[in-house]
Design a protein around this motif. Sequence first.
Motif, PDB file in Angstrom:
ATOM      1  N   TRP A  62      13.185  -0.116   8.951  1.00 41.63           N
ATOM      2  CA  TRP A  62      12.797   0.394   7.644  1.00 41.63           C
ATOM      3  C   TRP A  62      12.734  -0.684   6.574  1.00 41.63           C
ATOM      4  O   TRP A  62      12.275  -0.413   5.472  1.00 41.63           O
ATOM      5  CB  TRP A  62      13.651   1.588   7.274  1.00 41.63           C
ATOM      6  N   GLU A  63      13.124  -1.896   6.900  1.00 39.42           N
ATOM      7  CA  GLU A  63      12.806  -3.023   6.016  1.00 39.42           C
ATOM      8  C   GLU A  63      11.306  -3.301   6.084  1.00 39.42           C
ATOM      9  O   GLU A  63      10.698  -3.697   5.101  1.00 39.42           O
ATOM     10  CB  GLU A  63      13.589  -4.272   6.422  1.00 39.42           C
ATOM     11  N   LYS A  66       7.833   0.890   5.159  1.00 38.56           N
ATOM     12  CA  LYS A  66       8.096   1.537   3.867  1.00 38.56           C
ATOM     13  C   LYS A  66       7.315   2.850   3.775  1.00 38.56           C
ATOM     14  O   LYS A  66       6.260   3.006   4.391  1.00 38.56           O
ATOM     15  CB  LYS A  66       7.689   0.610   2.716  1.00 38.56           C
ATOM     16  N   ASN A  67       7.829   3.771   2.986  1.00 43.52           N
ATOM     17  CA  ASN A  67       7.185   5.085   2.793  1.00 43.52           C
ATOM     18  C   ASN A  67       6.956   5.792   4.131  1.00 43.52           C
ATOM     19  O   ASN A  67       5.929   6.433   4.353  1.00 43.52           O
ATOM     20  CB  ASN A  67       5.896   4.943   1.983  1.00 43.52           C
ATOM     21  N   TYR A  90       3.412   4.772   7.737  1.00 46.47           N
ATOM     22  CA  TYR A  90       4.223   3.880   6.924  1.00 46.47           C
ATOM     23  C   TYR A  90       3.338   2.805   6.323  1.00 46.47           C
ATOM     24  O   TYR A  90       2.218   2.581   6.775  1.00 46.47           O
ATOM     25  CB  TYR A  90       5.336   3.238   7.755  1.00 46.47           C
ATOM     26  N   ALA A  93       5.386  -3.581   5.235  1.00 43.86           N
ATOM     27  CA  ALA A  93       5.831  -4.576   4.255  1.00 43.86           C
ATOM     28  C   ALA A  93       5.567  -5.997   4.727  1.00 43.86           C
ATOM     29  O   ALA A  93       5.554  -6.923   3.927  1.00 43.86           O
ATOM     30  CB  ALA A  93       7.321  -4.396   3.961  1.00 43.86           C
ATOM     31  N   MET A  97       1.415  -4.425   2.885  1.00 45.40           N
ATOM     32  CA  MET A  97       1.612  -3.007   2.549  1.00 45.40           C
ATOM     33  C   MET A  97       0.435  -2.133   3.011  1.00 45.40           C
ATOM     34  O   MET A  97       0.160  -1.086   2.423  1.00 45.40           O
ATOM     35  CB  MET A  97       1.880  -2.819   1.054  1.00 45.40           C
TER      36      MET A  97
END
Length: 151
Positions: A62-63, A66-67, A90, A93, A97
């Motif tokens: 989850w680093e 994201k989302n 997701y 990142a 992004m």
Amino acid sequence: MSLAPPFTAETAHAKVKKAQNLWNTQDAKLIAKAYTPDSIWRNRGLFLSGTQAIEEFLIKKWEKEKNYRLRKELFAFTDYKIAVQFWYEYQDAYDGMKWKRCYGLEDWTFAEDGRMRKRQMSGNDIEISEAERWYKDGVDVNEVDISEAHW
């Protein structure tokens, strides 16, 4: 209703949705508690064992992701095993992004107490546009029409 094996169609479905909801919290420590201390995992090409390794893996996941929003659906089950299909989206990142969606399957084996003792995951990520997203803000992942028309 007990979500420990042996599973019925009702309890297997409930177990899958409980896992979906737990993973959507992105709380690595809480999620790791759902696995036996010696649980073994295959996640794509990565192999790991034990709740500490699972927690560390999820923190790193989850680093990058994201989302994150996930949906799991029951595919098949036996007394102590469940197979699921999943789809999650997701923003990467580590890749500007960009939005991505992962399509995959998991094979789960459970201990008598209901914690998972083995998880094998196979998944493939594809890049998607904002317009192609299924799980936009305010959308219930369980209400999205996951059908061949969307692929």
